[in-house]
Every structure is written in structure tokens, then in C-alpha cells.
Write a protein that holds these residues in place. Structure first.
Motif, mmCIF file in Angstrom:
data_model
loop_
_atom_site.group_PDB
_atom_site.id
_atom_site.type_symbol
_atom_site.label_atom_id
_atom_site.label_comp_id
_atom_site.label_asym_id
_atom_site.label_seq_id
_atom_site.Cartn_x
_atom_site.Cartn_y
_atom_site.Cartn_z
ATOM 1 N N THR A 72 0.823 -1.205 0.000
ATOM 2 C CA THR A 72 0.000 0.000 0.000
ATOM 3 C C THR A 72 0.861 1.260 0.000
ATOM 4 O O THR A 72 0.351 2.364 0.163
ATOM 5 N N MET A 73 2.171 1.069 -0.171
ATOM 6 C CA MET A 73 3.088 2.200 -0.260
ATOM 7 C C MET A 73 4.151 1.898 -1.309
ATOM 8 O O MET A 73 4.412 0.746 -1.623
ATOM 9 N N ALA A 74 4.715 2.945 -1.865
ATOM 10 C CA ALA A 74 5.778 2.779 -2.861
ATOM 11 C C ALA A 74 6.909 3.751 -2.538
ATOM 12 O O ALA A 74 6.651 4.947 -2.438
ATOM 13 N N PRO A 75 8.148 3.245 -2.360
ATOM 14 C CA PRO A 75 8.555 1.840 -2.374
ATOM 15 C C PRO A 75 7.870 1.025 -1.275
ATOM 16 O O PRO A 75 7.386 1.581 -0.293
ATOM 17 N N CYS A 76 7.872 -0.305 -1.453
ATOM 18 C CA CYS A 76 7.202 -1.194 -0.509
ATOM 19 C C CYS A 76 7.976 -1.298 0.806
ATOM 20 O O CYS A 76 9.099 -0.803 0.926
ATOM 21 N N ALA A 77 7.360 -1.956 1.781
ATOM 22 C CA ALA A 77 7.973 -2.095 3.107
ATOM 23 C C ALA A 77 9.303 -2.835 3.045
ATOM 24 O O ALA A 77 10.226 -2.535 3.801
ATOM 25 N N VAL A 78 9.420 -3.806 2.132
ATOM 26 C CA VAL A 78 10.673 -4.560 2.003
ATOM 27 C C VAL A 78 11.787 -3.649 1.498
ATOM 28 O O VAL A 78 12.898 -3.646 2.040
ATOM 29 N N CYS A 79 11.506 -2.864 0.478
ATOM 30 C CA CYS A 79 12.523 -1.967 -0.083
ATOM 31 C C CYS A 79 12.882 -0.833 0.877
ATOM 32 O O CYS A 79 13.988 -0.298 0.832
ATOM 33 N N ARG A 80 11.948 -0.470 1.759
ATOM 34 C CA ARG A 80 12.207 0.611 2.712
ATOM 35 C C ARG A 80 12.946 0.136 3.960
ATOM 36 O O ARG A 80 13.361 0.948 4.782
ATOM 37 N N ASP A 81 13.125 -1.165 4.096
ATOM 38 C CA ASP A 81 13.768 -1.740 5.279
ATOM 39 C C ASP A 81 15.289 -1.588 5.180
ATOM 40 O O ASP A 81 15.954 -2.292 4.429
ATOM 41 N N LEU A 86 20.579 -9.661 -3.964
ATOM 42 C CA LEU A 86 19.300 -9.498 -4.636
ATOM 43 C C LEU A 86 18.720 -10.874 -4.956
ATOM 44 O O LEU A 86 19.354 -11.682 -5.640
ATOM 45 N N VAL A 87 17.532 -11.150 -4.443
ATOM 46 C CA VAL A 87 16.860 -12.432 -4.682
ATOM 47 C C VAL A 87 15.847 -12.241 -5.796
ATOM 48 O O VAL A 87 14.944 -11.404 -5.694
ATOM 49 N N VAL A 88 15.990 -13.020 -6.856
ATOM 50 C CA VAL A 88 15.104 -12.921 -8.013
ATOM 51 C C VAL A 88 14.053 -14.021 -7.930
ATOM 52 O O VAL A 88 14.382 -15.197 -7.802
ATOM 53 N N VAL A 89 12.782 -13.630 -7.983
ATOM 54 C CA VAL A 89 11.672 -14.584 -7.923
ATOM 55 C C VAL A 89 10.746 -14.367 -9.114
ATOM 56 O O VAL A 89 10.770 -13.315 -9.757
ATOM 57 N N ALA A 91 6.648 -16.168 0.272
ATOM 58 C CA ALA A 91 7.035 -17.474 0.823
ATOM 59 C C ALA A 91 8.433 -17.415 1.431
ATOM 60 O O ALA A 91 8.671 -17.931 2.531
ATOM 61 N N LEU A 92 9.366 -16.759 0.746
ATOM 62 C CA LEU A 92 10.729 -16.632 1.268
ATOM 63 C C LEU A 92 10.748 -15.766 2.528
ATOM 64 O O LEU A 92 11.501 -16.045 3.463
ATOM 65 N N GLU A 93 9.922 -14.745 2.551
ATOM 66 C CA GLU A 93 9.845 -13.889 3.739
ATOM 67 C C GLU A 93 9.284 -14.658 4.935
ATOM 68 O O GLU A 93 9.728 -14.466 6.058
ATOM 69 N N ARG A 94 8.299 -15.533 4.682
ATOM 70 C CA ARG A 94 7.745 -16.354 5.771
ATOM 71 C C ARG A 94 8.805 -17.278 6.339
ATOM 72 O O ARG A 94 8.844 -17.543 7.535
ATOM 73 N N ALA A 95 9.684 -17.778 5.472
ATOM 74 C CA ALA A 95 10.759 -18.668 5.930
ATOM 75 C C ALA A 95 11.736 -17.915 6.826
ATOM 76 O O ALA A 95 12.337 -18.499 7.732
ATOM 77 N N ALA A 154 17.469 -9.849 2.544
ATOM 78 C CA ALA A 154 18.035 -9.295 1.317
ATOM 79 C C ALA A 154 16.986 -8.440 0.605
ATOM 80 O O ALA A 154 15.883 -8.245 1.092
ATOM 81 N N ARG A 155 17.364 -7.937 -0.553
ATOM 82 C CA ARG A 155 16.443 -7.219 -1.431
ATOM 83 C C ARG A 155 15.857 -8.227 -2.427
ATOM 84 O O ARG A 155 16.395 -9.314 -2.607
ATOM 85 N N TYR A 156 14.770 -7.847 -3.096
ATOM 86 C CA TYR A 156 14.102 -8.746 -4.039
ATOM 87 C C TYR A 156 13.921 -8.088 -5.399
ATOM 88 O O TYR A 156 13.968 -6.870 -5.536
#
Length: 201
Positions: free
Chosen positions: A68-77, A85-88, A96-100, A105-107
């Protein structure tokens, strides 16, 4: 000709639910009935949540995640390792990787995989922005966390070749025997991947 036993509004609800992954016509009817039966507890809050989602959800311009924001919460962390950099393939893979919880890292979400039979070429995916991100100099390792399918592996090979001229280490997820898996129940492809990915102990 079968007699119409439900109104067009309910029929439309069933048809739309049937388009969701994992829901066929029968499951969609069950889901629709459950929503109608619990109208106050499920149907109205769901409708409200979907309206809010339509209004607020955006695709992150940096990684392709949805938020709901840009950049997203992952990129703002700021606590994440900006050199990895993890490519999915899809946003669901990122989740799924975040749940693990094994990587900080960045995505980069490709938005699918290369599939000539389906008319999906490299230009239809977010591959060009990926190469651009890797050329900025801050990325030291790219982890290809793509599905272990023919299309996923073809996409990984294509990206690896493009990154060959960059000063970036390219790795991929190991494939093989799952934790708790019994060899007798595994397919030949999984066993072959496990043998090829063996490590010294």
C-alpha cells in the motif's frame, strides 16, 4: 435446459470465485454459500477489504512487490543487505521466502517466466530492470530463486547469461531431497537434482 435456481448476482459471485486459483465451480459454490451464510462476519468485511485494496494497493517500482506504499515495506527496510538481490518469478514467491525468514536481502519480481509456447518472451518480464539494477554497482550477489520447472530453469539460464558480463556472483537455490522426505516417494528429477547438488560432510 437446466432451470435457473439462483439470482444473477449470486451466479456472478460464483463465477468470479471460480476464476480464483484452486477453486473450481463446485468449490466456488461452497465458498459463495459460506460467504452468504456469514454475510455480516465474512461477506461485508471481504467486500470492504477488496474495495480498500483496489484503492490503495500499488506495485513497487523498485522490486515489483505489492503493497500500500511505494517503495514497498521490504525496499524501505534499511536493515536488509543491499548487496544481495533475490530474483523470484511472482510476488507469492517473495512472500514465501519472507515467511521462511532465512534471508534479509532485497528482491526483484520478474512477473513470470519465459515460456515461448505461451508467447511469453524476455521482453514481457521485468528482466531489463533487473540487469539495470545489477549494473549500478551495489549488487554483489544475485540469488535466482526460480521454480524448478523447465520454464523456471530456462529463465534462470537466460538471466545468468545476461549477467555474465557484470561483476556479480550468480547463485541459485539448491534442489533435491526435502526435509523429512523419503527417497522411495521422490520423483526421478528430484533425486537427480539431489545427487548433482550433493555436498561434502
Amino acid at each position: 435446459m437446466a432451470k435457473q435456481i439462483i439470482g444473477p448476482e449470486i451466479e456472478r459471485l460464483v463465477q468470479l470465485l471460480a476464476k480464483l486459483p484452486g477453486l473450481g465451480p463446485r468449490s466456488a459454490r461452497k465458498a459463495a454459500l459460506a460467504l452468504i451464510k456469514k454475510r455480516e462476519d465474512l461477506l461485508l468485511p471481504l467486500a470492504d477489504a477488496m474495495t480498500t485494496a483496489i484503492e490503495r494497493i500499488v506495485v513497487c517500482p523498485e522490486c515489483g512487490n505489492v503493497d500500500t506504499m511505494a517503495p514497498c515495506a521490504v525496499c524501505r527496510d534499511d536493515s536488509r543487505d543491499g548487496a544481495v538481490l533475490v530474483v523470484v518469478e511472482e510476488v507469492g514467491d517473495l512472500w514465501a521466502l519472507e515467511r521462511a525468514g532465512v534471508l534479509k536481502a532485497r528482491y526483484h519480481v520478474l512477473g513470470g517466466h519465459i515460456s515461448p509456447l505461451d508467447g511469453i518472451g524476455p521482453e514481457a518480464l521485468n528482466i531489463a530492470p533487473l540487469i539495470e539494477r545489477c549494473g549500478a554497482g551495489s549488487i554483489k550477489e544475485v540469488i535466482l530463486a526460480l521454480n524448478a520447472t523447465v520454464e523456471g530453469q530456462s529463465t534462470a539460464h537466460y538471466i545468468t547469461e545476461l549477467l555474465g558480463t557484470r561483476d556479480v556472483k550468480v547463485t541459485r537455490l539448491a534442489h533435491g531431497v526435502p526435509i523429512g522426505g523419503e527417497l522411495d516417494y521422490l520423483d526421478e528429477g528430484t533425486l537427480a537434482a539431489a545427487i548433482k547438488s550433493r555436498k561434502q560432510i
